[in-house]
Design a protein around this motif. Structure first.
Motif: not given
Length: 180
Positions: A125-142
């Motif tokens: 039960q683990v998620m890993v996301m990688t990249g040059r930029e990993v961007v998380l957002s909720q509404g206007p918050n980043v």
């Protein structure tokens, strides 16, 4: 030296503003709890091409892949699905791992995450996301980094910055408590 946000929950102000919003709000780990962890909801996968490899208990979807389960959706260019069980055996095989490559986009309700690759380990039960930029957002918050690891059982999230950078957070004033 890698800057590290050890636990988003530990950074109470930022985490509360970005993901909690209110005591009834859905957290990031709840929203992206991993495809396959909710056995009541079917997983639907669409792609241009499908290659099944019975000997390795895997299937590869290629070309504008869209995966949906409940409110959660994943879009990518290539998705490899690994499943437990005997090759050619039980039809009720369980998905054990998903590996997405090629500009990964995950959304659930008002939350999104983007990166270059993502993997979901259903057993751990683990998620890993990688990249040059990993961007998380909720509404206007980043929140921006380059490697996100989420323990989907505990909700602990680690976001790492590039070796030559820092984790960045943008929280819009008055975005919390207004239903956003």
């Amino acid at each position: 030296m890698t800057a590290r946000l050890v636990n988003l929950a530990a950074v109470a102000c930022t985490a509360a503003l970005l993901w909690a919003g209110s005591s009834a709000a859905q957290t990031f780990s709840d929203a992206f709890a991993g495809f396959g962890s909710n056995s009541a909801e079917p997983i639907e996968i669409e792609a241009t091409e499908l290659q099944v490899e019975d000997k390795t208990n895997s299937a590869t979807f290629v070309g504008d892949v869209v995966v949906s389960q409940g409110d959660t959706q994943l879009k990518t260019q290539r998705l490899r699905v690994f499943y437990d069980g005997q090759p050619g055996g039980n039809v009720q095989q369980q998905i054990s791992r998903l590996e997405a490559q090629g500009r990964v986009f995950i959304s659930a309700k008002d939350q999104t995450a983007t990166g270059d690759q993502a993997s979901f380990d259903m057993n751990r039960q683990v998620m890993v996301m990688t990249g040059r930029e990993v961007v998380l957002s909720q509404g206007p918050n980043v929140v921006v980094g380059n490697k996100l690891t989420v323990d989907l059982k505990t909700g602990k999230a680690d976001l790492e910055a590039p070796s030559s950078g820092r984790v960045r957070v943008l929280i819009q004033p008055n975005s919390v408590g207004n239903g956003q």
